[in-house]
Every structure is written in C-alpha cells, then in structure tokens.
Write a protein that holds these residues in place. Structure first.
Motif, PDB file in Angstrom:
ATOM      1  N   GLU A  89      55.071  41.195  50.279  1.00 36.32           N
ATOM      2  CA  GLU A  89      56.203  41.489  49.209  1.00 36.32           C
ATOM      3  C   GLU A  89      56.146  40.762  48.063  1.00 36.32           C
ATOM      4  OE1 GLU A  89      58.340  39.242  52.473  1.00 36.32           O
ATOM      5  OE2 GLU A  89      56.777  40.544  52.479  1.00 36.32           O
ATOM      6  N   ARG A  90      55.761  39.410  48.041  1.00 43.46           N
ATOM      7  CA  ARG A  90      55.180  38.448  46.891  1.00 43.46           C
ATOM      8  C   ARG A  90      53.811  38.728  46.331  1.00 43.46           C
ATOM      9  NH1 ARG A  90      56.815  32.439  48.373  1.00 43.46           N
ATOM     10  NH2 ARG A  90      56.317  32.206  46.155  1.00 43.46           N
ATOM     11  N   SER A  91      53.070  39.440  47.089  1.00 37.90           N
ATOM     12  CA  SER A  91      51.562  39.663  46.450  1.00 37.90           C
ATOM     13  C   SER A  91      51.689  40.938  45.840  1.00 37.90           C
ATOM     14  CB  SER A  91      50.633  39.397  47.484  1.00 37.90           C
ATOM     15  OG  SER A  91      50.660  38.020  48.237  1.00 37.90           O
ATOM     16  N   ALA A  92      52.382  41.891  46.090  1.00 37.34           N
ATOM     17  CA  ALA A  92      52.160  43.326  45.592  1.00 37.34           C
ATOM     18  C   ALA A  92      51.925  43.406  44.414  1.00 37.34           C
ATOM     19  CB  ALA A  92      53.219  44.202  46.144  1.00 37.34           C
ATOM     20  N   ASN A  93      52.781  42.915  43.396  1.00 40.31           N
ATOM     21  CA  ASN A  93      52.699  42.833  42.081  1.00 40.31           C
ATOM     22  C   ASN A  93      51.666  41.870  41.099  1.00 40.31           C
ATOM     23  OD1 ASN A  93      54.313  45.194  41.890  1.00 40.31           O
ATOM     24  ND2 ASN A  93      56.172  43.319  41.870  1.00 40.31           N
ATOM     25  N   ARG A  94      50.812  41.336  42.133  1.00 39.25           N
ATOM     26  CA  ARG A  94      49.966  40.108  41.630  1.00 39.25           C
ATOM     27  C   ARG A  94      48.743  40.769  41.320  1.00 39.25           C
ATOM     28  NH1 ARG A  94      49.814  36.593  45.899  1.00 39.25           N
ATOM     29  NH2 ARG A  94      51.677  35.562  45.115  1.00 39.25           N
ATOM     30  N   PRO A  95      48.013  40.517  39.939  1.00 46.90           N
ATOM     31  CA  PRO A  95      46.786  41.213  39.843  1.00 46.90           C
ATOM     32  C   PRO A  95      45.734  40.708  40.923  1.00 46.90           C
ATOM     33  CG  PRO A  95      47.848  40.343  38.083  1.00 46.90           C
ATOM     34  CD  PRO A  95      48.617  39.702  39.003  1.00 46.90           C
ATOM     35  N   LYS A  96      44.872  41.511  41.249  1.00 45.14           N
ATOM     36  CA  LYS A  96      43.975  41.222  42.324  1.00 45.14           C
ATOM     37  C   LYS A  96      43.075  40.093  41.851  1.00 45.14           C
ATOM     38  CE  LYS A  96      39.845  43.338  44.805  1.00 45.14           C
ATOM     39  NZ  LYS A  96      39.061  44.719  44.767  1.00 45.14           N
ATOM     40  N   PHE A  97      42.702  40.029  40.548  1.00 48.42           N
ATOM     41  CA  PHE A  97      41.728  39.356  39.987  1.00 48.42           C
ATOM     42  C   PHE A  97      42.183  37.702  39.613  1.00 48.42           C
ATOM     43  CE2 PHE A  97      39.274  43.041  40.238  1.00 48.42           C
ATOM     44  CZ  PHE A  97      37.914  42.487  40.171  1.00 48.42           C
ATOM     45  N   ALA A  98      43.623  37.700  40.024  1.00 48.53           N
ATOM     46  CA  ALA A  98      44.045  36.406  39.861  1.00 48.53           C
ATOM     47  C   ALA A  98      43.789  35.464  41.056  1.00 48.53           C
ATOM     48  CB  ALA A  98      45.570  36.272  39.820  1.00 48.53           C
ATOM     49  N   PHE A  99      43.209  36.197  42.234  1.00 44.91           N
ATOM     50  CA  PHE A  99      43.029  35.242  43.305  1.00 44.91           C
ATOM     51  C   PHE A  99      41.588  35.546  43.590  1.00 44.91           C
ATOM     52  CE2 PHE A  99      42.902  34.515  48.115  1.00 44.91           C
ATOM     53  CZ  PHE A  99      43.133  33.340  48.094  1.00 44.91           C
ATOM     54  N   ILE A 100      40.461  34.585  43.461  1.00 46.79           N
ATOM     55  CA  ILE A 100      39.117  35.001  43.612  1.00 46.79           C
ATOM     56  C   ILE A 100      38.420  33.965  44.275  1.00 46.79           C
ATOM     57  CG2 ILE A 100      39.007  37.186  42.211  1.00 46.79           C
ATOM     58  CD1 ILE A 100      37.799  34.864  39.987  1.00 46.79           C
ATOM     59  N   PRO A 101      38.908  33.595  45.352  1.00 50.55           N
ATOM     60  CA  PRO A 101      38.169  32.314  46.216  1.00 50.55           C
ATOM     61  C   PRO A 101      36.587  32.525  46.491  1.00 50.55           C
ATOM     62  CG  PRO A 101      39.611  33.340  47.665  1.00 50.55           C
ATOM     63  CD  PRO A 101      39.816  34.153  46.317  1.00 50.55           C
ATOM     64  N   PHE A 102      36.161  33.846  46.674  1.00 49.19           N
ATOM     65  CA  PHE A 102      34.905  34.335  47.030  1.00 49.19           C
ATOM     66  C   PHE A 102      34.381  35.141  45.804  1.00 49.19           C
ATOM     67  CE2 PHE A 102      37.127  34.166  50.980  1.00 49.19           C
ATOM     68  CZ  PHE A 102      36.194  33.103  51.749  1.00 49.19           C
ATOM     69  N   GLY A 103      34.842  34.904  44.681  1.00 53.63           N
ATOM     70  CA  GLY A 103      34.348  35.843  43.557  1.00 53.63           C
ATOM     71  C   GLY A 103      34.756  37.284  43.702  1.00 53.63           C
ATOM     72  N   ALA A 104      34.117  38.156  43.144  1.00 53.91           N
ATOM     73  CA  ALA A 104      34.637  39.495  42.915  1.00 53.91           C
ATOM     74  C   ALA A 104      33.547  40.320  42.416  1.00 53.91           C
ATOM     75  CB  ALA A 104      35.883  39.669  41.927  1.00 53.91           C
ATOM     76  N   GLY A 105      33.869  41.747  42.528  1.00 48.81           N
ATOM     77  CA  GLY A 105      32.800  42.650  42.320  1.00 48.81           C
ATOM     78  C   GLY A 105      31.548  42.681  42.854  1.00 48.81           C
ATOM     79  N   PRO A 106      30.579  43.296  42.426  1.00 48.29           N
ATOM     80  CA  PRO A 106      29.247  43.451  43.218  1.00 48.29           C
ATOM     81  C   PRO A 106      28.561  42.010  43.710  1.00 48.29           C
ATOM     82  CG  PRO A 106      29.086  44.720  41.192  1.00 48.29           C
ATOM     83  CD  PRO A 106      30.361  44.111  41.039  1.00 48.29           C
ATOM     84  N   ARG A 107      28.863  41.113  42.930  1.00 48.75           N
ATOM     85  CA  ARG A 107      28.392  39.772  43.474  1.00 48.75           C
ATOM     86  C   ARG A 107      29.507  38.968  44.208  1.00 48.75           C
ATOM     87  NH1 ARG A 107      23.263  38.986  40.868  1.00 48.75           N
ATOM     88  NH2 ARG A 107      23.206  37.109  42.301  1.00 48.75           N
ATOM     89  N   ARG A 108      30.256  39.658  44.963  1.00 46.99           N
ATOM     90  CA  ARG A 108      31.308  38.772  45.576  1.00 46.99           C
ATOM     91  C   ARG A 108      30.549  38.310  46.900  1.00 46.99           C
ATOM     92  NH1 ARG A 108      36.929  39.060  47.342  1.00 46.99           N
ATOM     93  NH2 ARG A 108      37.038  38.967  49.492  1.00 46.99           N
TER      94      ARG A 108
END
Length: 464
Positions: free
Chosen positions: A383-402
């Motif tokens: 309930e606290r994460s629902a509205n948080r942008p996905k790319f605000a938390f990227i400890p493993f990177g993101a996208g194709p190079r995750r």
C-alpha cells in the motif's frame, strides 16, 4: 541551453570534487538543482538525472541510444569485454548464452546450496558468540558469498588461490574505484600500480585454475541448456561451457569463458556480501526492526533452518533486505553515454555526453521516500509502494541491462539473513566510524567490526 549545475573549476570542472566525494557532490546537486543537473568532470560532460521518468527513458525506453560510458573502460582492464562491459550484438549474444543459467527454476534448485552454505557459516559463529570476540562482518560475509559462488557457479574451489583472492580483489576494487575520475596518471609505474597489476594477475590465475580443473573433471552432460527443467542442479560454469548461441550455435571461446566467469565470481561475491554487511549494520542500529524480523523468523521457521520455500512466507525479511539496498545500494552509481542527441528533462543532451544515474541519490529523494534517511522497511509494504515510480528504486539497475543475477542475489541474501538472524544478534563495535566508500561498489571504508551475541528463540508478543 544547459540545465543548472555546480560550477566547479575552469577546465577541470567538478573533477576534483567528484574524485574526493562523489556521493556528496551528486547528493548536493540533486537537492540544489532538481531533476536535471549539468556536470563538467574533466573532459567529460553530462547530466545528472533524478526524475524516474528520465531514468526510465535512458535505461529502458531509449536504451538503444545509450552505451556504457567510457568510465567502464577501467573495468575492462580487469573483467575484459563481457556481460557487464560489452555492447550491442556481442552483448546480446553473451546474454542469450548465459540467460538459461539464471532461469527461475534453476535459481530455486541452487537455493538449496545457498541455504546450506549459510547454515555452515552460521554454525562456525557459535564459538565466537560465546567469547564476545569482535569480527569484521565485511570479511565474514565476503567469505560466505564466495563459498556460494564457488559451489553454484564454479562447482569447485580456488585451490592455491583461496587465501589470496579477497585481498587481491580489494586492491583491484580500490584502484579502479579511485581511478574512475583520474586524468590517466593512475597507470604510471608506481608501487601502488604494480600492486594492482599483481592483484589482477592473481584474479586471472584463480579463474584459469578453476576452469582448467573443470575441463579436467567435467561435471557431466547437462543436456540442452535452453531447457530450464533439465538437470536444474547443474552448476553455472558447466552450463556456460556447454551453452550454445541459439541462433548461431557458437559456444564461448576459452578467453570469453574466463571473462564471464571472472565477472560472475567478482560481481556475485562482492555485491551480495555488501548487501549483507550493510543489512547487519542497519539491524544493529535499529533494534525495533531487528526484533520484528526475529519474531517473523521464529513464527515461520519455528527453529528449523530456512529453506527456499520459506521465503514466500517471510515478507518482512524481504522488506528489510530491500530497505537495506535502498539506503546502501552496492551498485551505488553508474553512467551511460548518448550515441545520438537526446532530450532529458526538457534539455538537449548532445551525442557523446553522459547521463549519470545514481541509485544512492534516487533512493533518498524526498519526493518519493518519506524521511529518506530513516531505516523503515515498512515503506515497501504494497500500500505504500503502489504509487511510487518503478524507477525510483533500482538497486540492480533496470531495463535490458538489469543485472542478470538479481534473483540469485536476492535469494542468497534473504536465506543468509534468515539463517544468521534466527541465531545471533550483531552489535557494532562502540565508537567505530562507518563511512560508505564509493569505489566500484559501496564498501565500508574501515570494515564492519561487530560482536556476535547468541540469541534464544522466544515467542515474541509482536503481532504484525
């Protein structure tokens, strides 16, 4: 028109400041200038981006326009041109070869090896808990994660290199981390550079040793590596050796195999060990969180060792791990180079300029994280994460190079925390200075000396 940013010095720009305190410089720029900041760092120019929409644009939506920045040339001197450092068709080929080794079903099978290694390491702490002796948890976690990588990835040991590998990697990490922002003088034949060359030679010889041992003692026929259901217990080195590109039928060359094994050995060992070390530090400083975690472990496990199937019933454990990686992401920052002109935050990023993506900064932005410096695992409740942008938390990177090993690391970290926390409490040595050291990874500059207390299982009164 350029976005605002720190002014720095003529010619050098922010080079000296970033070399001295990169995290402090990027944090200050984000607070003062907002979503996009212009940086000149020696001969490099670029933007620090902190809006999750811009981060998604660089790492995912327009990822084809961005390559790993020239700063990664420093890593190539150690790792070679592998999954972490390569680009375009060659990277895609390597990714296709390695991907089946990280299929979810294989991770579930390897989790048994991870759990066993964590239980063995926890058992070795029993004499330490009775004496009150201080140990460096940073070194202890490095030893544990190395064991996991060796058993799962290599299916072997390092032979004569076992006692030298950690110190060698520490020297390499420090040299590369401190040379990221150099002007090129770091390759002068100084005693420090000669130590780096010697350490790099040890790492290469260690990897060559285990590959040669595996060729001498094959693990057997593992069938089609593209079928995740076939022999899911096979170690990853065997899979890489037998893997074929699904389009060309090519296998990895011996040199490329060494490059990828070095990448998996160092990245798999280093980042997970740091995630564990920072977790123990944060739990030692937040007894209420620690007690709630212990209550969950006692309730679910009832004194038995943790297994992979338990993780689904330990949601607070996962939130603790996520919150630790939010505050202290082992991969604290990286950058991408634009292959063509682009727009970020309404400003034109010219071809050849860099986009700086700094998870350490993103994970502390007040716009997305209330009281960002507070260790609060509950911020990862649905309930606290629902509205948080996905790319605000990227400890493993993101996208194709995750990170290809993200699930491997998460499973290992959770099982290790569970195995230790159900038996012990760790206490930071009084007066010890904890200083995050942003090298290739985010290390504790002065180690993490802690005392180990044996805990007895109880029936806590806490109810979630």
């Amino acid at each position: 028109m350029l976005p605002p940013g720190p002014r720095g010095w003529p010619i050098l720009g922010m080079l000296l400041a970033v070399k001295h305190d990169p995290i402090g410089v990027f944090m200050s720029a984000a607070k003062e200038f907002g979503d996009v900041s212009y940086f000149k760092i020696g001969p490099r120019r670029g933007f620090l981006i902190t809006n999750p929409d811009d981060v998604r644009h660089v790492l995912q939506d327009n990822a084809r326009n961005y390559h790993k920045s020239p700063l990664y040339d420093k890593l190539r001197t150690v790792l070679g041109n592998g999954l972490l450092t390569s680009e375009d068709d060659f990277w895609l080929r390597q990714r296709r070869i390695a991907q089946p080794a990280f299929h979810r079903q294989r991770m579930a099978a390897l989790a048994g090896v991870m759990a066993e290694a964590a239980r063995d390491a926890a058992a070795r702490w029993q004499p330490l808990a009775s004496t009150g002796r201080t140990v460096d948890v940073d070194e202890e976690m490095m030893r544990l994660t190395r064991t996991v990588v060796l058993r799962t990835l290599l299916g072997a040991d390092l032979g004569p290199f076992t006692s030298r590998i950690d110190q060698s990697w520490t020297i390499v990490n420090e040299h590369i981390g401190e040379s990221f922002w150099s002007l090129g003088f770091d390759t002068l034949p100084t005693p420090k550079y000669r130590r780096f060359l010697a350490a790099r030679a040890v790492l290469r010889a260690a990897v060559d040793h285990v590959i040669a041992e595996r060729r001498r003692k094959p693990a057997g026929n593992h069938g089609d590596p593209g079928d995740p259901g076939d022999d899911v217990g096979a170690d990853l080195l065997s899979m890489l050796m037998s893997a074929r590109d699904e389009e060309t039928g090519e296998a990895m060359s011996d040199e490329q195999l060494r490059v990828e094994v070095t990448t998996f050995l160092l990245a798999g060992q280093e980042t997970t060990s740091l995630a564990l070390t920072w977790t123990w530090y944060l739990l030692s400083q937040n007894p209420a969180v620690r007690e709630r975690l212990e209550a969950e472990l006692d309730r679910v496990l009832d004194g038995r060792p943790p297994e992979y199937s338990d993780l689904a019933n330990l949601p607070y454990l996962r939130m603790v791990v996520d919150e630790s990686m939010r505050l202290y992401p082992p991969a604290w920052g990286f950058s991408r180079q634009a292959m063509g002109d682009d727009q970020l935050g309404g400003f034109r990023l010219p071809r050849g300029w860099l986009a700086f993506v700094i998870p350490y900064v993103l994970h502390r932005l007040p716009a997305y994280w209330q009281d960002p410096e507070t260790f609060d695992p509950d911020r990862f409740l649905p309930e606290r994460s629902a509205n948080r942008p996905k790319f605000a938390f990227i400890p493993f990177g993101a996208g194709p190079r995750r990170c290809i090993g993200d699930q491997f690391a998460l499973i290992e970290t959770q099982l290790s925390v569970a195995a230790f926390a159900q038996q012990y409490r760790l206490h930071l040595q009084p007066g010890h200075k904890v200083d995050p050291w942003p090298l290739i990874t985010l290390r504790p500059r002065f180690g993490m000396p802690m005392t180990i207390e044996r805990r007895t299982r109880s029936r806590p009164s806490y109810t979630p």
